[in-house]
Write a protein that holds these residues in place. Structure first.
Motif, mmCIF file in Angstrom:
data_model
loop_
_atom_site.group_PDB
_atom_site.id
_atom_site.type_symbol
_atom_site.label_atom_id
_atom_site.label_comp_id
_atom_site.label_asym_id
_atom_site.label_seq_id
_atom_site.Cartn_x
_atom_site.Cartn_y
_atom_site.Cartn_z
ATOM 1 N N ARG A 6 -3.804 7.923 103.943
ATOM 2 C CA ARG A 6 -3.371 8.451 102.649
ATOM 3 C C ARG A 6 -4.572 8.878 101.810
ATOM 4 O O ARG A 6 -4.499 9.881 101.080
ATOM 5 C CB ARG A 6 -2.522 7.416 101.912
ATOM 6 C CG ARG A 6 -1.852 7.959 100.643
ATOM 7 C CD ARG A 6 -0.820 6.975 100.101
ATOM 8 N NE ARG A 6 -1.366 5.657 99.908
ATOM 9 C CZ ARG A 6 -2.119 5.286 98.874
ATOM 10 N NH1 ARG A 6 -2.394 6.163 97.910
ATOM 11 N NH2 ARG A 6 -2.583 4.062 98.777
ATOM 12 N N TYR A 7 -5.686 8.145 101.898
ATOM 13 C CA TYR A 7 -6.890 8.540 101.169
ATOM 14 C C TYR A 7 -7.405 9.888 101.670
ATOM 15 O O TYR A 7 -7.797 10.758 100.877
ATOM 16 C CB TYR A 7 -7.985 7.483 101.328
ATOM 17 C CG TYR A 7 -7.679 6.145 100.697
ATOM 18 C CD1 TYR A 7 -6.780 6.048 99.636
ATOM 19 C CD2 TYR A 7 -8.292 4.984 101.143
ATOM 20 C CE1 TYR A 7 -6.497 4.822 99.046
ATOM 21 C CE2 TYR A 7 -8.022 3.752 100.567
ATOM 22 C CZ TYR A 7 -7.113 3.679 99.522
ATOM 23 O OH TYR A 7 -6.830 2.461 98.950
ATOM 24 N N THR A 10 -5.104 12.580 100.452
ATOM 25 C CA THR A 10 -5.327 12.849 99.029
ATOM 26 C C THR A 10 -6.580 13.693 98.820
ATOM 27 O O THR A 10 -6.592 14.629 98.011
ATOM 28 C CB THR A 10 -5.447 11.526 98.253
ATOM 29 O OG1 THR A 10 -4.224 10.784 98.389
ATOM 30 C CG2 THR A 10 -5.713 11.777 96.770
ATOM 31 N N ASP A 106 1.657 16.119 94.750
ATOM 32 C CA ASP A 106 1.541 14.783 95.335
ATOM 33 C C ASP A 106 0.113 14.247 95.344
ATOM 34 O O ASP A 106 -0.480 13.991 96.398
ATOM 35 C CB ASP A 106 2.115 14.796 96.755
ATOM 36 C CG ASP A 106 2.400 13.394 97.274
ATOM 37 O OD1 ASP A 106 2.901 12.569 96.482
ATOM 38 O OD2 ASP A 106 2.126 13.132 98.461
ATOM 39 N N PRO A 108 -2.166 11.047 93.497
ATOM 40 C CA PRO A 108 -1.792 9.725 92.958
ATOM 41 C C PRO A 108 -1.785 9.650 91.445
ATOM 42 O O PRO A 108 -0.947 8.945 90.869
ATOM 43 C CB PRO A 108 -2.831 8.780 93.582
ATOM 44 C CG PRO A 108 -3.931 9.655 94.093
ATOM 45 C CD PRO A 108 -3.302 10.954 94.439
ATOM 46 N N ASN A 133 1.966 9.938 98.466
ATOM 47 C CA ASN A 133 1.539 9.337 97.202
ATOM 48 C C ASN A 133 2.711 9.047 96.281
ATOM 49 O O ASN A 133 2.710 8.046 95.563
ATOM 50 C CB ASN A 133 0.528 10.255 96.501
ATOM 51 C CG ASN A 133 -0.847 10.168 97.143
ATOM 52 O OD1 ASN A 133 -1.311 9.084 97.483
ATOM 53 N ND2 ASN A 133 -1.487 11.317 97.339
ATOM 54 N N HIS A 136 4.272 5.952 97.590
ATOM 55 C CA HIS A 136 3.392 4.811 97.326
ATOM 56 C C HIS A 136 3.450 4.409 95.858
ATOM 57 O O HIS A 136 3.426 3.208 95.534
ATOM 58 C CB HIS A 136 1.959 5.162 97.723
ATOM 59 C CG HIS A 136 1.003 4.020 97.573
ATOM 60 N ND1 HIS A 136 1.088 2.865 98.338
ATOM 61 C CD2 HIS A 136 -0.048 3.825 96.720
ATOM 62 C CE1 HIS A 136 0.134 2.021 97.976
ATOM 63 N NE2 HIS A 136 -0.566 2.575 96.997
ATOM 64 N N SER A 137 3.539 5.386 94.961
ATOM 65 C CA SER A 137 3.672 5.060 93.537
ATOM 66 C C SER A 137 4.949 4.268 93.283
ATOM 67 O O SER A 137 4.969 3.323 92.478
ATOM 68 C CB SER A 137 3.667 6.343 92.699
ATOM 69 O OG SER A 137 2.425 7.000 92.761
#
Length: 418
Positions: A6-7, A10, A106, A108, A133, A136-137
């Motif tokens: 995910r990082y 992003t 999308d 974060p 993201n 995940h939020s």
């Protein structure tokens, strides 16, 4: 599960943000659109049920479930997000009591801001919108996420498989999936969804609710066409209109009074398609401009939104586009539900199980190319017993597969209990 996929996602999306914003600018709804894409929204005074529908098709599919939620939870505020401006228009038209926002990009900081302000009791995502993201939020802020009417075609599965670590991490944070078919459900599991979170509920597209007076309105419209043979090409994409117009030209050589209702999928193409129709030498009437269909009209351009069911019901035969090009097809159930025989092209990978049911019931005719269309249309007009059988079979398929709405409603209600 590792957060590194995910990082990386992003970081890549951050680099691509200028291109993404340029693309999203085409889906502008109002002067607040850019702020909404950044997650800036107004808070609601009531507790929120949030539903996300990517575009028009998802809004239409979700409508029965969302209407039920509005009726059963009058003290809560329904908020619906879309990716597109056309989806937004459908929300305003079909769910006027709902509040609409565009989905944030999308990233974060956008999604955290959006979820924190919205503070929904529940998030319902329709079909296949996996935004890592955003989900995940929701997970961080203890918001349950239900994927309703879950759809994952073989093509989508192959694409997601290429980024499986990212998708698996995302699906680990989804609370429940109500898949529309066993094949879809197993693909979700293969990508990383815990099996105990999967439910096979069927597709709520079978629970299509016809607006009151629709059939009567369609009959009135049909009467204005003075008994002419009428076929409709619904939800056409770029690359499909010209072959369909060529097919219509062949039809006119055999049946000069035939009328084609041409319905482009995307509003931004309306003017271009109108120009194409004129360049091909057809007599054109545009529905958006209130132009009447006269005896000389050869093509009726349905350049409006929210009238597909009405126009399907008013036509004798329906070709569902998005299937001549490898788009994957569109909703075959809409013409079937209103009793119009259904024809489609070869590319149906987004509606495989629906096509199988209609095919086995004798409610679907398929062609490999637009060149086969004139002969098939003439054949069906000349064989009323065949078209009557297709009409009955289509309605029966829709009726026999209803029930997904109730199953998905029960699943959603479990997360709304006080």
């Amino acid at each position: 599960m590792s957060a590194w996929p995910r990082y990386l996602y992003t970081g890549l999306l951050t680099l691509l943000t200028p291109l993404a914003k340029k693309r999203l600018e085409r889906e502008k709804v109002n002067e607040l659109s850019a702020r909404q894409r950044a997650g800036h929204i107004s808070p609601c005074k009531q507790e929120v049920i949030w539903a996300h529908c990517a575009s028009v098709g998802e809004v239409l599919a979700a409508e029965p479930l969302l209407r039920q939620l509005e009726q059963q939870y009058p003290g809560k505020q329904l908020v619906v997000t879309t990716m597109t401006a056309t989806g937004a228009q459908q929300v305003r038209q079909r769910l006027p009591e709902a509040r609409h926002y565009l989905l944030p990009l999308d990233l974060p900081w956008n999604t955290d801001r959006f979820i924190h302000t919205l503070n929904p009791r529940l998030a319902i995502i329709f079909e296949t919108e996996l935004w890592p993201n955003l989900i995940h939020s929701c997970k961080k802020m203890l918001v349950p996420v239900v994927i309703a009417n879950g759809r994952l075609s073989a093509g989508a599965f192959d694409r997601y498989s290429k980024i499986r670590p990212l998708v698996a991490a995302c699906l680990q944070e989804v609370t429940a999936v109500a898949a529309k078919a066993e094949e879809d459900g197993q693909r979700f599991v293969a990508l990383g969804l815990p099996p105990e979170r999967l439910q096979i509920s069927g597709s709520i597209k079978y629970d299509l609710q016809l607006p009151e007076g629709l059939i009567e309105e369609a009959e009135q419209l049909k009467q204005t066409w003075s008994g002419r043979p009428v076929w409709i090409a619904g939800s056409t994409h770029e690359g499909e209109d010209l072959p369909l117009l060529k097919a219509h030209q062949q039809l006119l050589e055999n049946q000069p009074d035939t009328l084609l209702i041409l319905v482009p999928r995307h509003p931004q193409r309306f003017d271009a398609v109108a120009e194409m129709v004129r360049e091909e030498g057809f007599s054109l009437a545009r529905r958006s401009q209130g132009e009447e269909v006269t005896r000389s009209t050869q093509v009726y351009l349905a350049d409006t939104l929210g009238e597909m069911l009405l126009l399907f019901a008013a036509a004798d035969l329906a070709f569902v586009a998005g299937s001549l090009e490898p788009i994957g097809g569109h909703n075959l159930l809409e013409p079937a539900a209103v009793g119009t025989p259904v024809i489609t092209g070869p590319h149906l990978h987004n509606f495989t199980e629906i096509a199988v049911l209609l095919r086995e019931a004798g409610a679907l005719q398929e062609i490999e190319s637009s060149q086969e269309l004139p002969e098939l249309l003439i054949k069906l007009w000349q064989e009323p017993q065949t078209t009557e059988a297709m009409q009955q079979a289509g309605r029966q398929v829709v009726a026999a597969n209803r029930g997904a709405l109730e199953k998905q409603l029960q699943l959603v209600q479990a997360y709304l209990q006080d």
